[in-house]
Motif scaffolding. Structure first.
Motif, mmCIF file in Angstrom:
data_model
loop_
_atom_site.group_PDB
_atom_site.id
_atom_site.type_symbol
_atom_site.label_atom_id
_atom_site.label_comp_id
_atom_site.label_asym_id
_atom_site.label_seq_id
_atom_site.Cartn_x
_atom_site.Cartn_y
_atom_site.Cartn_z
ATOM 1 N N ASP A 213 0.834 -1.206 0.000
ATOM 2 C CA ASP A 213 0.000 0.000 0.000
ATOM 3 C C ASP A 213 0.868 1.255 0.000
ATOM 4 O OD1 ASP A 213 -2.263 -1.555 -0.005
ATOM 5 O OD2 ASP A 213 -2.653 -1.347 2.145
ATOM 6 N N SER A 214 1.984 1.198 0.702
ATOM 7 C CA SER A 214 2.867 2.360 0.789
ATOM 8 C C SER A 214 3.460 2.715 -0.568
ATOM 9 C CB SER A 214 3.989 2.089 1.794
ATOM 10 O OG SER A 214 4.908 3.154 1.834
ATOM 11 N N VAL A 215 3.969 1.719 -1.310
ATOM 12 C CA VAL A 215 4.588 2.023 -2.606
ATOM 13 C C VAL A 215 3.536 2.455 -3.628
ATOM 14 C CG1 VAL A 215 6.558 0.520 -2.176
ATOM 15 C CG2 VAL A 215 4.567 -0.394 -3.384
ATOM 16 N N ARG A 217 0.811 4.194 -2.884
ATOM 17 C CA ARG A 217 0.492 5.590 -2.556
ATOM 18 C C ARG A 217 1.558 6.546 -3.075
ATOM 19 N NH1 ARG A 217 -1.111 3.379 2.493
ATOM 20 N NH2 ARG A 217 0.918 3.949 3.388
ATOM 21 N N GLN A 218 2.792 6.059 -3.137
ATOM 22 C CA GLN A 218 3.892 6.895 -3.614
ATOM 23 C C GLN A 218 4.002 6.914 -5.143
ATOM 24 O OE1 GLN A 218 7.656 6.433 -1.198
ATOM 25 N NE2 GLN A 218 6.394 4.922 -0.119
ATOM 26 N N GLY A 219 3.114 6.196 -5.807
ATOM 27 C CA GLY A 219 3.065 6.235 -7.254
ATOM 28 C C GLY A 219 3.974 5.257 -7.970
ATOM 29 N N TYR A 220 4.553 4.307 -7.226
ATOM 30 C CA TYR A 220 5.420 3.320 -7.867
ATOM 31 C C TYR A 220 4.601 2.327 -8.690
ATOM 32 C CZ TYR A 220 9.373 4.839 -4.986
ATOM 33 O OH TYR A 220 10.387 5.558 -4.405
ATOM 34 N N THR A 221 5.237 1.761 -9.683
ATOM 35 C CA THR A 221 4.600 0.751 -10.532
ATOM 36 C C THR A 221 5.621 -0.346 -10.823
ATOM 37 O OG1 THR A 221 5.257 1.935 -12.542
ATOM 38 C CG2 THR A 221 3.071 2.452 -11.633
ATOM 39 N N GLY A 222 5.230 -1.312 -11.640
ATOM 40 C CA GLY A 222 6.154 -2.314 -12.150
ATOM 41 C C GLY A 222 6.788 -3.185 -11.093
ATOM 42 N N ASP A 223 8.108 -3.385 -11.224
ATOM 43 C CA ASP A 223 8.813 -4.316 -10.354
ATOM 44 C C ASP A 223 8.757 -3.913 -8.884
ATOM 45 O OD1 ASP A 223 9.480 -5.954 -12.423
ATOM 46 O OD2 ASP A 223 11.591 -5.363 -12.541
ATOM 47 N N VAL A 225 6.261 -2.583 -7.237
ATOM 48 C CA VAL A 225 4.995 -3.070 -6.685
ATOM 49 C C VAL A 225 5.001 -4.595 -6.645
ATOM 50 C CG1 VAL A 225 2.492 -3.174 -7.016
ATOM 51 C CG2 VAL A 225 3.734 -1.037 -7.446
ATOM 52 N N ARG A 226 5.543 -5.207 -7.671
ATOM 53 C CA ARG A 226 5.591 -6.674 -7.734
ATOM 54 C C ARG A 226 6.405 -7.234 -6.566
ATOM 55 N NH1 ARG A 226 8.167 -10.650 -11.252
ATOM 56 N NH2 ARG A 226 9.620 -9.027 -11.938
ATOM 57 N N PHE A 227 7.560 -6.633 -6.278
ATOM 58 C CA PHE A 227 8.380 -7.091 -5.161
ATOM 59 C C PHE A 227 7.666 -6.842 -3.832
ATOM 60 C CE2 PHE A 227 11.485 -6.022 -1.802
ATOM 61 C CZ PHE A 227 12.056 -7.268 -1.650
ATOM 62 N N ALA A 228 7.107 -5.651 -3.652
ATOM 63 C CA ALA A 228 6.400 -5.344 -2.404
ATOM 64 C C ALA A 228 5.260 -6.327 -2.171
ATOM 65 C CB ALA A 228 5.878 -3.908 -2.436
ATOM 66 N N THR A 229 4.544 -6.657 -3.231
ATOM 67 C CA THR A 229 3.442 -7.614 -3.126
ATOM 68 C C THR A 229 3.952 -8.995 -2.746
ATOM 69 O OG1 THR A 229 2.217 -6.373 -4.806
ATOM 70 C CG2 THR A 229 1.473 -8.622 -4.342
ATOM 71 N N SER A 230 5.132 -9.354 -3.238
ATOM 72 C CA SER A 230 5.661 -10.704 -3.018
ATOM 73 C C SER A 230 6.044 -10.960 -1.564
ATOM 74 C CB SER A 230 6.880 -10.950 -3.908
ATOM 75 O OG SER A 230 8.042 -10.295 -3.415
ATOM 76 N N ILE A 231 6.309 -9.913 -0.787
ATOM 77 C CA ILE A 231 6.675 -10.122 0.615
ATOM 78 C C ILE A 231 5.535 -9.774 1.563
ATOM 79 C CG2 ILE A 231 9.105 -9.695 0.094
ATOM 80 C CD1 ILE A 231 8.889 -7.002 1.496
#
Length: 303
Positions: A213-215, A217-223, A225-231
């Protein structure tokens, strides 16, 4: 270290290689690998490990031992308390800074009730296993590894839990449940979600990390978000079904709010149970009593 009453019985040292844990003699094990799909779900292929066991104390009721998992990325220390014929096993992942010394009575209590209890000193938790603690720095380091296709420490820790489950299941031929408190509950969620060999999951005073959720909100996309979701534990808790999920949370928790625990529980699928407990944050004797009481019904002798 576990407290050992050396005047009751001599310390016995036994170094053994457990074939069920993937013992391969002097052969170098293959490397652990991972993949993360477009939705951020992690898949792991964990290299086999060898193990060595040091028996610290034994009597007619239970045996205590220190078991080391020798992985391709360093040793992981665990402590086991088990009766001769346990009905089931708990693989316990501690919260930040939790040491084995604080769990001596707990291990004896579970063993006396008929359950094996394995304390896993996860990487970087400040105990006997090397590594970096979960922090912003570790996230950045692990993301850099992820971008290079290297194995993040977070993923290695999940492999450690999967290897420990295989060791326990092979040793006793019984169901093994993933259980964790606070941060440990987060690691245990991921392991139980992607590891179908776990019989179920128990989370105590735990929730999502909130990184995804944090990344976003900061407007990140791609890898990113994918990495953040994976953990993120919430990515996996729904995958544990149809195996059972128990979530324990205290209303007075000052570290992970009660509402966060409820939101995390809502992501789980049936069968699932949410239980409030007396106290504030982390595993305590009230939680132990509730777990043993629940499992007394599951593992009661059948006529």
């Amino acid at each position: 270290m576990l407290i050992v009453r050396s005047f009751l019985i001599p310390v016995l040292i036994l170094m053994i290689c457990l074939a069920s844990a993937g013992c391969s003699g002097n052969t170098t094990p293959s490397r652990s690998t991972y993949s993360v799909d477009s939705g951020g779900t992690l898949t792991l292929s964990c290299a086999p490990v060898t193990t060595s066991e040091e028996i610290l104390f034994t009597n007619d009721t239970y045996t205590k031992s220190r078991i080391i998992l020798h992985t391709e990325n360093g040793d992981v220390v665990t402590y086991l308390a088990a009766p001769k014929m346990p009905k089931a096993a708990i693989l316990y992942v501690p919260g930040a800074g939790e040491k084995i010394a604080g769990h001596e009575e707990r291990m004896v209590r579970y063993a006396s009730a008929g359950y094996a209890f394995l304390f896993v000193d996860i990487r970087g938790n400040g105990g006997e296993t090397a590594g970096n603690p979960f922090s912003q720095q570790l996230i950045q380091e692990d993301y850099a590894r992820f971008e290079k296709g290297e194995m993040p420490q977070y993923y290695l820790s999940i492999c450690d839990l999967i290897s420990a489950q295989k060791m326990l299941a092979g040793k006793f031929q019984i169901p093994v449940y993933a259980m964790g408190s606070s941060n440990g509950g987060r690691y245990a969620t991921v392991a139980a979600g992607i590891g179908p060999q776990f019989a179920g999951y128990v989370g105590i005073s735990t929730s999502d990390w909130g990184l995804r959720d944090s990344v976003l909100r900061q407007g990140y996309t791609g890898d990113t978000v994918r990495f953040a979701t994976s953990i993120e534990p919430g990515t996996y808790i729904g995958m544990i079904s149809p195996r059972p999920v128990w979530i324990f949370h205290a209303e007075k928790d000052p570290i992970i709010p009660f509402g966060n625990g409820q939101q995390f529980f809502a992501k789980a699928q049936e069968p699932k149970t949410f239980l409030n407990f007396s106290g504030d944050h982390g595993i305590n004797s009230d939680v132990d009593g509730k777990i043993i009481g629940q499992w007394a019904q599951i593992y009661a002798p059948r006529e």
